[in-house]
Design a protein around this motif. Structure first.
Motif, PDB file in Angstrom:
ATOM      1  N   PHE A 162      28.246 -13.120   6.722  1.00  0.00           N
ATOM      2  CA  PHE A 162      27.226 -12.849   7.739  1.00  0.00           C
ATOM      3  C   PHE A 162      26.186 -11.936   7.122  1.00  0.00           C
ATOM      4  O   PHE A 162      26.503 -10.804   6.734  1.00  0.00           O
ATOM      5  CB  PHE A 162      27.853 -12.208   8.979  1.00  0.00           C
ATOM      6  N   GLY A 163      24.963 -12.429   7.035  1.00  0.00           N
ATOM      7  CA  GLY A 163      23.891 -11.628   6.439  1.00  0.00           C
ATOM      8  C   GLY A 163      24.247 -11.228   5.029  1.00  0.00           C
ATOM      9  O   GLY A 163      24.566 -12.069   4.189  1.00  0.00           O
ATOM     10  N   GLY A 213      28.736 -18.851  13.784  1.00  0.00           N
ATOM     11  CA  GLY A 213      27.806 -17.804  14.173  1.00  0.00           C
ATOM     12  C   GLY A 213      28.290 -16.834  15.221  1.00  0.00           C
ATOM     13  O   GLY A 213      27.652 -15.808  15.429  1.00  0.00           O
ATOM     14  N   ASP A 249      26.033 -16.765   9.650  1.00  0.00           N
ATOM     15  CA  ASP A 249      24.670 -16.802  10.163  1.00  0.00           C
ATOM     16  C   ASP A 249      24.045 -18.155   9.799  1.00  0.00           C
ATOM     17  O   ASP A 249      24.608 -18.923   9.010  1.00  0.00           O
ATOM     18  CB  ASP A 249      23.860 -15.632   9.601  1.00  0.00           C
ATOM     19  N   PRO A 250      22.884 -18.472  10.357  1.00  0.00           N
ATOM     20  CA  PRO A 250      22.283 -19.799  10.117  1.00  0.00           C
ATOM     21  C   PRO A 250      22.110 -20.134   8.638  1.00  0.00           C
ATOM     22  O   PRO A 250      22.311 -21.293   8.249  1.00  0.00           O
ATOM     23  CB  PRO A 250      20.930 -19.696  10.837  1.00  0.00           C
ATOM     24  N   SER A 251      21.776 -19.165   7.810  1.00  0.00           N
ATOM     25  CA  SER A 251      21.578 -19.484   6.392  1.00  0.00           C
ATOM     26  C   SER A 251      22.903 -19.771   5.698  1.00  0.00           C
ATOM     27  O   SER A 251      22.969 -20.595   4.778  1.00  0.00           O
ATOM     28  CB  SER A 251      20.813 -18.354   5.699  1.00  0.00           C
TER      29      SER A 251
END
Lengths: 271, 271, 271, 271
Positions: free
Chosen positions: D24-25, D47, D52-54
């Motif tokens: 995450f991040g 998520g 996360d989206p990336s």
């Protein structure tokens, strides 16, 4: 260190600061345990960009055990971006975000028998308030409201330190031992090749020079004066911890005391 | 109120508490401004299930201006569920979550010239620690660590108050003026029809009876003894604020002082 | 409306769009139910700045029931700021944030028997991509990747629509019936007095003029041409819903069809 | 593997599944890159508790490149607890949380040229729906609503698979190669010493036995029948990746095909 050279030294003690407590939940970042044996000041994340309450509890307790000063690493509310993205927060809200973060960390610091002893903004907030007048004022206001006796750590020449000083806060200059400097004494942008130094020997030599001679050699070869009371070291990669450790040893072997700036006497007007 | 009846009254003062500061960012909930003219103690959300830093700043300042005591409305970290869903948090983490929340709110309370004066858990956490031994212990531990002189507010007979008392914390009993009680003195589940009272006159009469006679009529018609030092009123709907206002007037007209329990003398052993 | 003037009208149908689904958990914002009887296109928040999954479910179902087109109201990940604060997100991450949001909403739209039919960025992202080249490109890339047949809604003259058009996306112009315009056809900043119109009659008259005459009177009195295929109305206050309702009635009474732009024939090259 | 024994084998192919995309991040967890060379099915976080989206974008693209099936690792909304804490979510909300997560991941899967091909709940949700009737029903409802042709992966004997099967979803049994089993075929609680196996040889031997003989030796020495179509391997520690790699090699060397269960023919009624 020969007695006669000591007389000429502008500084025989320096603070080492680093970012700690940057995990969140199951995720970890950096080696807090190793860093706490290296640094004298720990900038501890406060929960907005990293650092959950259990991380804060553990790191503050370890810091107190090892005599490391506790600083509030305040940042933007941005877990997914780790506080590394500028956010155009309304100044009044930023002030309150800063207070919230300092207060939360201070709770754990007091439980551990200490206090939050200084404030060092993190990431994009650190960078923004080098020049962003309103946000710099907002962070200063947050510190003032929370505790006007609390010193702040930052980049010499920044709007942040200028405003903090005007407001009566004690300001402390830091330098980056692994970053290239311009002839004007500012940091070379990370986007430029060579902006970050990776050679341990070179970094240690720079640290020594900063502390003993009060200068750094800029990218164009000129010597730039600089009087940091604190040196920022990194610990978010295994290699970084090794370099940080080398910096500490190098300084200690050269007779420099590693001591939290909050414990240093105020011999340097701004540093 | 006739002088001779006054002599018999077990209580001539009571605290009114309500949940405040439950907005977040653009979203608002309840009418904090109106409630602060009604209650004597404000349970202020601390950011985990509601309440961003700017909300905390504003509500603590208003509370201090109006002489309303500040309590930490600690809850689970659950913005999307408003803290109304039980979360099986590891006790050590729950303790740290509680400390973080109290400390953050305390920062704003101190800036406003006061302190967090008591703790009242919120929503699902409130309900869980009526019986959940480990979580009750975890919240007690959080309060103890933060400030062992801080009283806690809760449901008579709950594990939460039992453990708090064992640990040496001052405990304060509250009653719900708009909730039906069983003959055992516990609350009738909200899922049962009639569990929540909506008639203002009836609610005011119950409030008066609780304060003046120390009792409530249970759903089966029996009279149940109950000595609340604080009455919980709601404010998250316009109608609720109106009823809360009626309760206050009704008590005041009957000669009852509305006063924060932290300012009340300790005439009631547990209340 | 006289028959002979009708022949000259450049437009006899227009779309009304508004922001919906902006609650989160216990918090509500705006009156979605009322707005769905007024607008023909619903910009539905997707969870990053507002809109939890249950909100998305409910609003998409209601929108489909009432024949209202579903648009993805994508925004920065910023619940505490409601997406109203610029965030300097790395373009690659912004693209992925956009895809994530559209896809999540699309799940609910498909369950309800429809699809996400267009994209309209929200708040600070909407404002940023009027001029921010990289972020505009990032949002365009997100839409392209997700579905290149999906039209996008935005401000005429914006970088966002310019890049979207270059990339082959269908672009739709919107106008703001309650905002003052400059002689250049841009919006007067909200910080300027008179930037937002509150008089219902005036707003209705402007809406009619925009649709029937394709123009608006700017703050300096000059007439500015403007061919919106969609008019943005607001609903986040009770008064706003009333005005939105008046706008709809005013248009309908004047013989203008209120119809989702996705259902309108492409008679206007950019509108 | 002798030719004559091959004739007797109940299974010559098996799926290996593992959790991926759990960063995450700035934070990472596990070695997605290494795991994608080992497993045939990737349970990708969506998520709510991680991812996360990336992260989703990157992992789905890598999975498709390497021919690994994509599963939605849906979980509670709990970043700070990594989805490892039971949350008493209202079933309707849980359904919508599940839809949101599957849909968001599906967006990235489709961009990468694939689809979400199955669902495997994560952490505390996985554990809860072994027995929690309402939550199991809520997750089943989410999958049904999103795509009733989507198979679900889970623990044999769980309420989750039982209800999924009743609802007409294809169900796939998995086994844990590094966990001790009871004589009843359930997992020994992690709190019991010896519940998790760390010896690579032993784990590989168990994997082989599960696949080739359809059985596992329980803690009391008895042999328990078990027909997993998928084996769950772990990758969130460097050692775990090494063991996962050994399991794959062991199976391949023994002539077992490692193949995504979504590509396996339906020779096993429940597996």
């Amino acid at each position: 260190m020969a007695p006669n050279s000591a007389r000429l030294l502008p500084m025989t003690a320096v603070d080492l600061n680093s970012d700690l407590g940057e995990g969140f939940g199951v995720w970890t970042l950096g080696d807090d345990d190793a860093l706490l044996d290296i640094v004298s000041s720990a900038n501890i994340a406060c929960g907005f960009h990293a650092g959950d309450p259990s991380v804060l509890r553990k790191v503050t307790e370890l810091a107190v055990e090892r005599g490391v000063a506790i600083g509030a690493q305040v940042g933007y509310r941005d877990l997914s971006g780790f506080g590394r993205r500028f956010i155009d927060v309304v100044p009044e809200e930023l002030t309150n975000d800063v207070i919230y973060q300092i207060a939360a960390l201070d709770g754990f610091a007091r439980i551990a028998g200490s206090r939050v002893q200084y404030v060092k903004p993190h990431g994009a907030l650190y960078n923004a308030i080098v020049t962003h007048t309103e946000q710099a004022a907002a962070v200063v206001e947050g510190v003032l409201r929370y505790d006007r006796s609390m010193p702040v750590l930052g980049l010499p020449g920044s709007e942040w330190l200028r405003q903090a000083e005007s407001a009566g806060l004690a300001t402390v200059h830091e330098a980056f031992v692994d970053r290239a400097y311009t002839a004007e004494g500012t940091l070379v942008s990370r986007r430029v090749t060579g902006a970050v130094l990776h050679d341990a020997d070179e970094v240690v030599a720079r640290a020594l020079r900063m502390v003993r001679e009060g200068s750094v050699v800029a990218v164009d070869g000129r010597t730039v004066g600089l009087r940091p009371r604190s040196l920022c070291v990194h610990g978010d990669t295994p290699g970084a911890v090794e370099i940080a450790s080398r910096i500490r040893s190098g300084l200690v072997e050269a007779g420099v005391d590693i001591r939290a700036f909050v414990d240093l006497s105020g011999s340097h007007p701004h540093g």
